[in-house]
Design an enzyme around this catalytic site. Sequence first.
Site, mmCIF file in Angstrom:
data_model
loop_
_atom_site.group_PDB
_atom_site.id
_atom_site.type_symbol
_atom_site.label_atom_id
_atom_site.label_comp_id
_atom_site.label_asym_id
_atom_site.label_seq_id
_atom_site.Cartn_x
_atom_site.Cartn_y
_atom_site.Cartn_z
ATOM 1 N N CYS A 159 0.613 -1.415 0.365
ATOM 2 C CA CYS A 159 -0.168 0.071 -0.471
ATOM 3 C C CYS A 159 0.648 1.484 -0.362
ATOM 4 O O CYS A 159 0.188 2.391 -0.181
ATOM 5 C CB CYS A 159 -0.948 -0.185 1.023
ATOM 6 S SG CYS A 159 -1.847 -1.735 0.929
ATOM 7 N N HIS A 292 -2.265 8.083 5.842
ATOM 8 C CA HIS A 292 -2.719 7.210 5.216
ATOM 9 C C HIS A 292 -4.283 6.730 5.657
ATOM 10 O O HIS A 292 -4.888 6.285 5.513
ATOM 11 C CB HIS A 292 -1.877 6.187 5.509
ATOM 12 C CG HIS A 292 -1.344 4.420 5.374
ATOM 13 N ND1 HIS A 292 -1.630 4.276 3.892
ATOM 14 C CD2 HIS A 292 -1.413 3.295 6.366
ATOM 15 C CE1 HIS A 292 -1.691 2.989 3.910
ATOM 16 N NE2 HIS A 292 -1.777 2.774 5.075
ATOM 17 N N HIS A 329 -9.951 1.690 0.556
ATOM 18 C CA HIS A 329 -8.608 1.884 0.467
ATOM 19 C C HIS A 329 -7.962 1.214 -0.524
ATOM 20 O O HIS A 329 -8.075 -0.084 -1.412
ATOM 21 C CB HIS A 329 -7.912 1.293 1.753
ATOM 22 C CG HIS A 329 -6.601 0.982 1.589
ATOM 23 N ND1 HIS A 329 -5.389 1.139 0.930
ATOM 24 C CD2 HIS A 329 -5.800 0.580 3.144
ATOM 25 C CE1 HIS A 329 -3.998 1.069 1.205
ATOM 26 N NE2 HIS A 329 -4.535 0.903 2.536
#
Lengths: 400, 353
Positions: A159, A292, A329
């Site tokens: 990620c 994040h 996400h």
Amino acid sequence: MGQGRRVAVTGLGVAASNGTGRDSFFKSCSQGSLGIKKCELFGTEKLMTDFFGEIRAGLPGSEVRPTDETRIKALIRLSLEECLSDSHLDRQKIASYGADAWLCFGTLLATTDAIMEYASGKRSGRELPGYLEHANDYLSMLRALCGVKGACYVSSAACAAATTSAGMAFDFIKNGMCELCVVGGADPLTKVSAAGFHALKSLSLGICNPYDEGRDGVNIGEGSAFFVFEELEAARTRGANIYAEVLGYGLTNDAYHITSPDPDGGGVIRAMEEAVSEAGLSIGDIDHINGHGTGTVVNDKMEIGAIDALFSDSPRPPSLTSTKSIVGHCMGASGAVELAAVLLSLQHQVYMPMPNMERPLETRCDVSSKGRYCEINYALSNSFAFAGNIASILIGRVRQ
Amino acid sequence: MSEVSIMGLGIISSLGTDISSVWERLDASPKAAPPGETAEIPFTLDLPHSQLRRVNRYSKLAAAGAIQAQKDAFITIDSGDPFRHGAIFTTGYGSMVSNISFGESVAGDEPDLCSPTLFAGTVPNSCVGQVCIQLNLKGPSTILVGGNVFLYSKLLINSGKADVIFAGAVEEYSFDLFSSLGKNEAARGVKINEATVVFVLGRARENAYCAVGDSAAAGLAAYPLVKKISVQESVTVIRSALRKCLKKTNSPEVIISSSNGAYFDEAEDAAFKEEAPGASVITGVKPLFGETLGSAFSLNVAVAAMCLKNGRIPNSLGATRAGVKRILATGYDTIGNYHCIMLSKGGENLGDA
């Protein structure tokens, strides 16, 4: 400011679950319009949640052969074509740079559909020749579509992949290794990531709620975003529309655990410090952070702690948001989609809200469920990953 | 400021599972035998079992290579700032075994039965995470698919972002992938093997293998092992990379090529004749180690580094030159980059990039 050549961002294209195209994406993000909805791509009956950040733009499903127009290729096409048009470049112009135009790309799941189809066939006794070795074929298409003749760098640091790629592109241009970089990230929504986060018990049961006391996990999304990075003076000379300047980045690793962040946040603090230091700025200069902010209990607590510690002496802590609260996400593409959000925030001087926020975690940062005008000169974008990878990139309005 | 050099090396390959055994086989007379049946290579990883319970083979390969390289470089991480030590790795296909296995479990349509541990091992950077955990490396780290880990690692050191980088390449054996590749027409007759190579890069020391010089890359139409691409167009691409790499440096004495006995060799041969006509070209590395996909370019660099440290080309690779000081290593990766890099020993001109 740090030494080396200055690096400008001169093109932007983005596709996410709340909007394909930068105007639509900006409008949705600034108004807090959610892209997270009930999933239509695959069955969710046995998963913890029905809610995913799926792009509904007629994209192919997972069953397409990797040599044909797959979902990852379609996602790339959506944002890359917009980016090139926005930068007033096309594949011929980029090809004219020869080996001095590079490609920096971030992805985690680009090959996953092909491998999943192969595995599914294997389980049912069907042989699917070509699926594995052609899984990387999307890169030949990407290279051809943008006209890059030079080196191609693909980060697959989960990620943190796309933010890492953007940092690398910045470094390559800053240090004179190339003149221009097509930069981006893309990841499709897949059954594999859904099942994986289900197995980890990390999915939100509803819509995710980053940095909120009531947060319970992530919504998986998909998306892509592309940018053109080039040397600032060259961009000015060709009359390019300059969104912002890339000023620094930091890469670190927690060296702590494969799936959990170091609760001390030492790696996160160091990555942000390095980005700010490379820019020749001080921590107090930072106006905004696109965190994040996954919405998991552990990540958000750690990240808020790290940011608060870093800004502990700052009289004016930054505003903080999480684009994941709106689009989910996007895995390896999340850093690219979030960089697009930061660039548009900077351009329009707008704080993009976290619409579900009700009870924010205690923090010195300014967090909100409402969008508003917000003076932003310098902004950080953070991305963290499994295996401890951490990336933070700093952009700012162009100074003389 | 001293040059960035290769200070240590770790190798797990079909020819040997540490640098001394690999060099011994390379230097064997008569020549070392080419690789036998493609399979998992047995190797040892000197870590407590408790730390390895949930670690897949892909990550164990990386950790084993990194631990070898650390010992070879005689460096201690604990004594310095861990944020100054990083890990930049590359792979062609990542943790394919875990990915196929997890894919099969997802295809079973019972997500409650999917293993979170198996899922965690599917991410390509899991191997880098394992290396960082085992060696306490907290500095810059990432995993690349393809790419040139030497170029980026050198940049990180030269720009002051790190003091030491563990630069590595990992490709694990996957029966499904290797058999599938083997059936591809472009790879006909090519033996495919797994390999792991890890380098410790840092500022030069007296006992370093060699200095890391200029490198360059250019884009081929595709990965030559998966798709047959035009030889003529590839010659142009290779020549552009060679010209860029050799622009500021002395010509190489030796080139370690990416030759694997397939059609693409012709493109490299033609480009070498034009751009480095005086160099001796070694084509024997892949015939000995096999085609190692994402590790292939790094393996060529490792062989070049061993030759420079030992000051000669070993018997199995020709042994025609002694006192060799400048070697160009070349290779292509799974995403269609053609790479070249100059390595040298003894203060030879390496350019300034």
